[in-house]
Design an enzyme around this catalytic site. Structure first.
Site, short mmCIF file in Angstrom:
data_model
loop_
_atom_site.label_atom_id
_atom_site.label_comp_id
_atom_site.label_asym_id
_atom_site.label_seq_id
_atom_site.Cartn_x
_atom_site.Cartn_y
_atom_site.Cartn_z
N ASP A 43 0.60 -1.36 0.04
CA ASP A 43 -0.45 0.05 0.28
C ASP A 43 1.20 1.19 0.29
OD1 ASP A 43 1.19 -0.33 2.35
OD2 ASP A 43 -1.53 -0.57 3.43
N SER A 44 2.74 1.56 0.69
CA SER A 44 3.05 2.17 -0.03
C SER A 44 3.60 2.77 -1.75
CB SER A 44 4.28 1.57 0.06
OG SER A 44 4.93 0.61 -1.22
N ASP A 82 -1.33 -6.62 -0.30
CA ASP A 82 -1.23 -5.53 1.17
C ASP A 82 -2.86 -5.41 1.25
OD1 ASP A 82 0.21 -5.01 2.92
OD2 ASP A 82 1.42 -2.96 2.39
N LYS A 111 -1.83 -9.46 2.49
CA LYS A 111 -0.77 -9.21 4.16
C LYS A 111 -1.31 -8.16 4.63
CE LYS A 111 3.41 -6.12 3.54
NZ LYS A 111 2.77 -4.96 4.72
N GLU A 113 -1.47 -5.47 8.84
CA GLU A 113 -0.54 -4.88 9.62
C GLU A 113 -1.23 -5.31 10.79
OE1 GLU A 113 0.09 -0.62 8.98
OE2 GLU A 113 0.76 -1.19 6.82
N GLU A 180 8.44 -4.23 10.06
CA GLU A 180 9.76 -3.07 10.00
C GLU A 180 9.84 -2.52 10.99
OE1 GLU A 180 6.63 -1.21 7.42
OE2 GLU A 180 7.74 0.79 6.88
#
Ligand code: KIV
Length: 263
Positions: A43-44, A82, A111, A113, A180
């Site tokens: 999602d960056s 993501d 993925k 978080e 991270e």
């Protein structure tokens, strides 16, 4: 790397895992011809591709569009997409709709978080046959709660919380966990304690693999890079030089030449 099973096998063999982000077909094609093991449609992309100041702007629709583009490239790599901000925080059924969109777009895994408060969602996704990669430490979707992009795990309580989250993600059936911006000794402890591989970004060298944003690795984005980035190319300079040569050729009447002209 062909399937999710390779992640566990590589850890068991002590073979490191390399992952990069890709958000579009042309860069995925290049990654596809490299030895890199897997691609993360992170999602960056909200920041790198769309100029937002954080990842909070990514939506499921946007992630699906970029996942489709990467999948269309046919890179032959394992593709992890993501789950964007809040897409797994409104209950199992809306999370599963998001998972469906990303998997139908061509992802092989998703993925997400953190773990606290959405452990049941993770269990359900895994139970539905979709591989899940965890992500703890600096979780950019929580940037405002974390008070900025800061290293995690420096205090004893943070370190203990990260160890607990990592164990919980393994118990929930995640196939791998991104760490991270985590203190090196905490990343080393977690890596030694788990049977699933850890993938580090700013977590030192003891993790089972590494992930980097492609534009950082290629040196295309000249904004201040975090300490953990290694630039393997001065892509920004090389690309600008190519543009300036083109500009000079056009203005100097050197382009197009006879070889680029139809009779
Ligand atoms: O979105 C992303 O690119 C990521 C990596 C930095 C791990 O989550």
């Amino acid at each position: 790397m062909d399937t999710v099973r390779d992640f566990a096998a590589f850890k068991a063999q002590g073979r490191k895992i390399s992952i990069v982000t890709a958000y579009d077909a042309w860069s995925a094609r290049i990654v596809g011809r490299s030895n890199v093991d897997a691609i993360l449609i992170g999602d960056s992309l909200a920041m790198v591709m769309h100029g937002h100041s954080s990842t909070l702007s990514a939506t499921v629709g946007l992630m699906a569009v970029h996942t489709e583009a990467v999948a269309r490239a046919g890179a032959g790599k394992f593709l992890i997409a993501d789950m964007p901000f809040l897409s797994y925080r409104s209950g199992v059924s809306s999370a599963m709709e998001a998972v469906g969109l990303l998997m139908r777009a061509g992802a092989h895994a998703v993925k997400l978080e953190g773990v606290d408060g959405h452990d049941e969602v993770i269990r359900h996704i895994v139970g539905s046959g979709v591989p899940v990669m965890g992500h703890i430490g600096l979780t950019p979707q929580s940037v405002h709660q974390l008070g900025g992009y800061r290293v995690q795990g420096r205090s004893d309580s943070q370190a203990e919380s990260l160890r607990r989250q990592a164990r919980a993600l393994e118990d929930l059936g995640c196939f791998s966990i991104v760490l991270e911006c985590v203190s090196e000794h905490v990343a080393a402890d977690i890596t030694a304690a788990l049977t699933i591989p850890t993938i580090g970004i700013g977590a030192g060298s003891s993790t089972d693999g590494q992930v980097l944003v492609l534009q950082d690795l290629w040196g295309i984005d000249q904004k201040h890079a975090p300490r953990f980035v290694r630039r393997y190319l001065d892509g920004d300079c090389l690309l600008r030089q190519a543009l300036d040569r083109y500009d000079a050729d056009v203005k100097g009447r050197q382009f197009p030449g006879p070889e680029e002209t139809y009779s």
